[in-house]
Design a protein around this motif. Structure first.
Motif, PDB file in Angstrom:
ATOM      1  N   SER A   1       4.576   4.315  -5.263  1.00 47.97           N
ATOM      2  CA  SER A   1       3.119   4.468  -5.231  1.00 47.97           C
ATOM      3  C   SER A   1       2.474   3.374  -4.390  1.00 47.97           C
ATOM      4  N   LEU A   2       3.068   2.185  -4.348  1.00 50.14           N
ATOM      5  CA  LEU A   2       2.546   1.120  -3.483  1.00 50.14           C
ATOM      6  C   LEU A   2       2.674   1.509  -2.015  1.00 50.14           C
ATOM      7  N   VAL A   3       3.770   2.168  -1.657  1.00 49.24           N
ATOM      8  CA  VAL A   3       3.933   2.662  -0.282  1.00 49.24           C
ATOM      9  C   VAL A   3       2.873   3.723   0.004  1.00 49.24           C
ATOM     10  N   ASP A   4       2.681   4.654  -0.936  1.00 50.64           N
ATOM     11  CA  ASP A   4       1.689   5.721  -0.767  1.00 50.64           C
ATOM     12  C   ASP A   4       0.284   5.157  -0.560  1.00 50.64           C
ATOM     13  N   GLU A   5      -0.021   4.065  -1.249  1.00 49.44           N
ATOM     14  CA  GLU A   5      -1.340   3.438  -1.149  1.00 49.44           C
ATOM     15  C   GLU A   5      -1.476   2.558   0.090  1.00 49.44           C
ATOM     16  N   GLY A   6      -0.397   2.401   0.841  1.00 53.71           N
ATOM     17  CA  GLY A   6      -0.433   1.562   2.040  1.00 53.71           C
ATOM     18  C   GLY A   6      -0.362   0.075   1.737  1.00 53.71           C
ATOM     19  N   ARG A   7       0.035  -0.275   0.530  1.00 54.45           N
ATOM     20  CA  ARG A   7       0.091  -1.689   0.149  1.00 54.45           C
ATOM     21  C   ARG A   7       1.378  -2.355   0.602  1.00 54.45           C
ATOM     22  N   CYS A   8       2.392  -1.543   0.971  1.00 51.49           N
ATOM     23  CA  CYS A   8       3.621  -2.057   1.573  1.00 51.49           C
ATOM     24  C   CYS A   8       4.212  -0.947   2.439  1.00 51.49           C
ATOM     25  N   LYS A   9       5.042  -1.342   3.388  1.00 52.91           N
ATOM     26  CA  LYS A   9       5.595  -0.353   4.316  1.00 52.91           C
ATOM     27  C   LYS A   9       6.956   0.164   3.894  1.00 52.91           C
TER      28      LYS A   9
END
Length: 80
Positions: A31-39
């Protein structure tokens, strides 16, 4: 949030939430990837069995898996 980010028992041992699985944690990372918070996301110090479970169920596969491997602990099966 708060001051109790590393909860410990009376003996100083870290208190873990036994109901949270590695797969639950992996989904939170996705979900962090989906939110753009990590690549990208990856794993370290994981057993082969746990890695197989993550790969089988993950929507986003690990970008990297860091393992200990040296002459005294070659981890041949993991490397294959």
């Amino acid at each position: 949030a708060g001051d109790d980010q590393d909860p410990r028992d009376v003996f100083g041992h870290v208190i873990y939430d036994g109901e949270i699985t590695l797969l639950d944690t992996w989904r939170a990372l996705e979900s962090l990837v989906d939110e753009g918070r990590c690549k990208s996301i990856g794993l370290s110090d994981i057993t082969l069995e746990a890695l197989k479970e993550i790969v089988a169920h993950a929507r986003i596969k690990p970008a990297v898996v860091q393992i200990e491997s040296h002459p005294y602990l070659p981890e041949w099966e993991m490397l294959e």
